[in-house]
Design a protein around this motif. Structure first.
Motif, PDB file in Angstrom:
ATOM      1  N   MET A   1       0.847  -1.195   0.000  1.00  0.00           N
ATOM      2  CA  MET A   1       0.000   0.000   0.000  1.00  0.00           C
ATOM      3  C   MET A   1       0.881   1.243   0.000  1.00  0.00           C
ATOM      4  O   MET A   1       1.875   1.308   0.697  1.00  0.00           O
ATOM      5  N   SER A   2       0.524   2.236  -0.810  1.00  0.00           N
ATOM      6  CA  SER A   2       1.355   3.434  -0.913  1.00  0.00           C
ATOM      7  C   SER A   2       1.132   4.353   0.284  1.00  0.00           C
ATOM      8  O   SER A   2       0.090   4.339   0.920  1.00  0.00           O
ATOM      9  N   ALA A   3       2.130   5.181   0.548  1.00  0.00           N
ATOM     10  CA  ALA A   3       2.069   6.094   1.679  1.00  0.00           C
ATOM     11  C   ALA A   3       1.211   7.319   1.371  1.00  0.00           C
ATOM     12  O   ALA A   3       0.816   8.028   2.271  1.00  0.00           O
ATOM     13  N   GLN A   4       0.936   7.567   0.115  1.00  0.00           N
ATOM     14  CA  GLN A   4       0.131   8.725  -0.259  1.00  0.00           C
ATOM     15  C   GLN A   4      -1.172   8.250  -0.886  1.00  0.00           C
ATOM     16  O   GLN A   4      -1.247   7.168  -1.427  1.00  0.00           O
ATOM     17  N   PRO A   5      -2.210   9.065  -0.813  1.00  0.00           N
ATOM     18  CA  PRO A   5      -3.507   8.658  -1.354  1.00  0.00           C
ATOM     19  C   PRO A   5      -3.454   8.415  -2.861  1.00  0.00           C
ATOM     20  O   PRO A   5      -2.706   9.076  -3.576  1.00  0.00           O
ATOM     21  N   GLU A   6      -4.238   7.465  -3.299  1.00  0.00           N
ATOM     22  CA  GLU A   6      -4.344   7.175  -4.735  1.00  0.00           C
ATOM     23  C   GLU A   6      -5.587   7.839  -5.289  1.00  0.00           C
ATOM     24  O   GLU A   6      -6.625   7.880  -4.636  1.00  0.00           O
ATOM     25  N   ILE A   7      -5.454   8.385  -6.489  1.00  0.00           N
ATOM     26  CA  ILE A   7      -6.608   8.929  -7.206  1.00  0.00           C
ATOM     27  C   ILE A   7      -6.572   8.337  -8.606  1.00  0.00           C
ATOM     28  O   ILE A   7      -5.510   8.142  -9.184  1.00  0.00           O
ATOM     29  N   ASN A   8      -7.751   8.027  -9.114  1.00  0.00           N
ATOM     30  CA  ASN A   8      -7.767   7.472 -10.471  1.00  0.00           C
ATOM     31  C   ASN A   8      -7.895   8.603 -11.490  1.00  0.00           C
ATOM     32  O   ASN A   8      -8.123   9.760 -11.154  1.00  0.00           O
ATOM     33  N   GLN A   9      -7.754   8.236 -12.725  1.00  0.00           N
ATOM     34  CA  GLN A   9      -7.745   9.195 -13.813  1.00  0.00           C
ATOM     35  C   GLN A   9      -9.038  10.015 -13.855  1.00  0.00           C
ATOM     36  O   GLN A   9      -9.021  11.225 -14.068  1.00  0.00           O
ATOM     37  N   ARG A  10     -10.154   9.361 -13.613  1.00  0.00           N
ATOM     38  CA  ARG A  10     -11.447  10.059 -13.638  1.00  0.00           C
ATOM     39  C   ARG A  10     -11.536  11.091 -12.513  1.00  0.00           C
ATOM     40  O   ARG A  10     -11.978  12.223 -12.726  1.00  0.00           O
ATOM     41  N   ASP A  11     -11.096  10.708 -11.293  1.00  0.00           N
ATOM     42  CA  ASP A  11     -11.097  11.664 -10.184  1.00  0.00           C
ATOM     43  C   ASP A  11     -10.205  12.865 -10.483  1.00  0.00           C
ATOM     44  O   ASP A  11     -10.548  13.999 -10.154  1.00  0.00           O
ATOM     45  N   LEU A  12      -9.063  12.590 -11.094  1.00  0.00           N
ATOM     46  CA  LEU A  12      -8.156  13.684 -11.440  1.00  0.00           C
ATOM     47  C   LEU A  12      -8.842  14.669 -12.391  1.00  0.00           C
ATOM     48  O   LEU A  12      -8.746  15.881 -12.217  1.00  0.00           O
ATOM     49  N   ARG A  13      -9.569  14.149 -13.348  1.00  0.00           N
ATOM     50  CA  ARG A  13     -10.269  15.009 -14.298  1.00  0.00           C
ATOM     51  C   ARG A  13     -11.428  15.749 -13.624  1.00  0.00           C
ATOM     52  O   ARG A  13     -11.579  16.959 -13.782  1.00  0.00           O
ATOM     53  N   ASN A  14     -12.228  15.044 -12.850  1.00  0.00           N
ATOM     54  CA  ASN A  14     -13.439  15.632 -12.288  1.00  0.00           C
ATOM     55  C   ASN A  14     -13.193  16.504 -11.071  1.00  0.00           C
ATOM     56  O   ASN A  14     -13.991  17.392 -10.779  1.00  0.00           O
ATOM     57  N   ARG A  15     -12.129  16.233 -10.331  1.00  0.00           N
ATOM     58  CA  ARG A  15     -11.863  16.978  -9.092  1.00  0.00           C
ATOM     59  C   ARG A  15     -10.540  17.731  -9.163  1.00  0.00           C
ATOM     60  O   ARG A  15      -9.862  17.924  -8.156  1.00  0.00           O
TER      61      ARG A  15
ATOM     62  N   SER B   1       0.556  14.969  -1.497  1.00  0.00           N
ATOM     63  CA  SER B   1       0.993  14.245  -2.693  1.00  0.00           C
ATOM     64  C   SER B   1      -0.023  13.169  -3.028  1.00  0.00           C
ATOM     65  O   SER B   1      -0.725  12.670  -2.142  1.00  0.00           O
ATOM     66  N   PHE B   2      -0.099  12.788  -4.292  1.00  0.00           N
ATOM     67  CA  PHE B   2      -1.039  11.763  -4.740  1.00  0.00           C
ATOM     68  C   PHE B   2      -0.353  10.808  -5.710  1.00  0.00           C
ATOM     69  O   PHE B   2       0.525  11.210  -6.468  1.00  0.00           O
ATOM     70  N   THR B   3      -0.812   9.565  -5.707  1.00  0.00           N
ATOM     71  CA  THR B   3      -0.426   8.607  -6.734  1.00  0.00           C
ATOM     72  C   THR B   3      -1.600   8.496  -7.691  1.00  0.00           C
ATOM     73  O   THR B   3      -2.731   8.246  -7.269  1.00  0.00           O
ATOM     74  N   VAL B   4      -1.350   8.684  -8.976  1.00  0.00           N
ATOM     75  CA  VAL B   4      -2.402   8.611  -9.990  1.00  0.00           C
ATOM     76  C   VAL B   4      -2.423   7.185 -10.540  1.00  0.00           C
ATOM     77  O   VAL B   4      -1.379   6.616 -10.850  1.00  0.00           O
ATOM     78  N   THR B   5      -3.626   6.628 -10.644  1.00  0.00           N
ATOM     79  CA  THR B   5      -3.769   5.266 -11.156  1.00  0.00           C
ATOM     80  C   THR B   5      -4.631   5.249 -12.404  1.00  0.00           C
ATOM     81  O   THR B   5      -5.468   6.116 -12.620  1.00  0.00           O
ATOM     82  N   ARG B   6      -4.391   4.236 -13.230  1.00  0.00           N
ATOM     83  CA  ARG B   6      -5.228   3.968 -14.397  1.00  0.00           C
ATOM     84  C   ARG B   6      -5.485   2.469 -14.387  1.00  0.00           C
ATOM     85  O   ARG B   6      -4.552   1.678 -14.312  1.00  0.00           O
ATOM     86  N   ASP B   7      -6.749   2.107 -14.426  1.00  0.00           N
ATOM     87  CA  ASP B   7      -7.146   0.700 -14.371  1.00  0.00           C
ATOM     88  C   ASP B   7      -6.550  -0.008 -13.155  1.00  0.00           C
ATOM     89  O   ASP B   7      -6.136  -1.158 -13.218  1.00  0.00           O
ATOM     90  N   GLY B   8      -6.458   0.737 -12.041  1.00  0.00           N
ATOM     91  CA  GLY B   8      -5.973   0.162 -10.796  1.00  0.00           C
ATOM     92  C   GLY B   8      -4.461   0.068 -10.671  1.00  0.00           C
ATOM     93  O   GLY B   8      -3.953  -0.401  -9.662  1.00  0.00           O
ATOM     94  N   HIS B   9      -3.735   0.523 -11.673  1.00  0.00           N
ATOM     95  CA  HIS B   9      -2.271   0.450 -11.646  1.00  0.00           C
ATOM     96  C   HIS B   9      -1.680   1.848 -11.517  1.00  0.00           C
ATOM     97  O   HIS B   9      -2.092   2.758 -12.257  1.00  0.00           O
TER      98      HIS B   9
END
Length: 89
Positions: A1-15, A28-36
């Protein structure tokens, strides 16, 4: 599990505004696409602020004195005293 919150591509676009505000606040955030994980959003280092001459002088008054002999001795103890060329073969 990463130390920083994960956001997916859709959240990045919408928020994006909310996320950028959080980054500006130091988050800081980790950006994910399809869970990766595919990237990180991290705040840039803040630029150092300008210190006026008067402020620097005031800070310097409380700084400890520098013993020049001890400083020179420390330099001599750690500096390479050989005069030969380090690249010579």
């Amino acid at each position: 599990m990463s130390a920083q919150p994960e956001i997916n591509q859709r959240d990045l676009r919408n928020r994006s505004r909310e996320i950028m505000d959080a980054i500006q606040g130091g988050q800081s955030f980790t950006v994910t696409r399809d869970g990766h994980p595919i990237g990180e959003l991290i705040p840039l280092r803040r630029r150092r602020r300008f210190v006026s001459r008067h402020e620097f002088a005031a800070m310097s008054k409380t700084a400890p004195d520098l013993d020049l002999d001890a400083f020179r001795a420390d330099q001599d103890a750690t500096a390479d005293t050989y005069l030969d060329d380090p690249y010579a073969r």
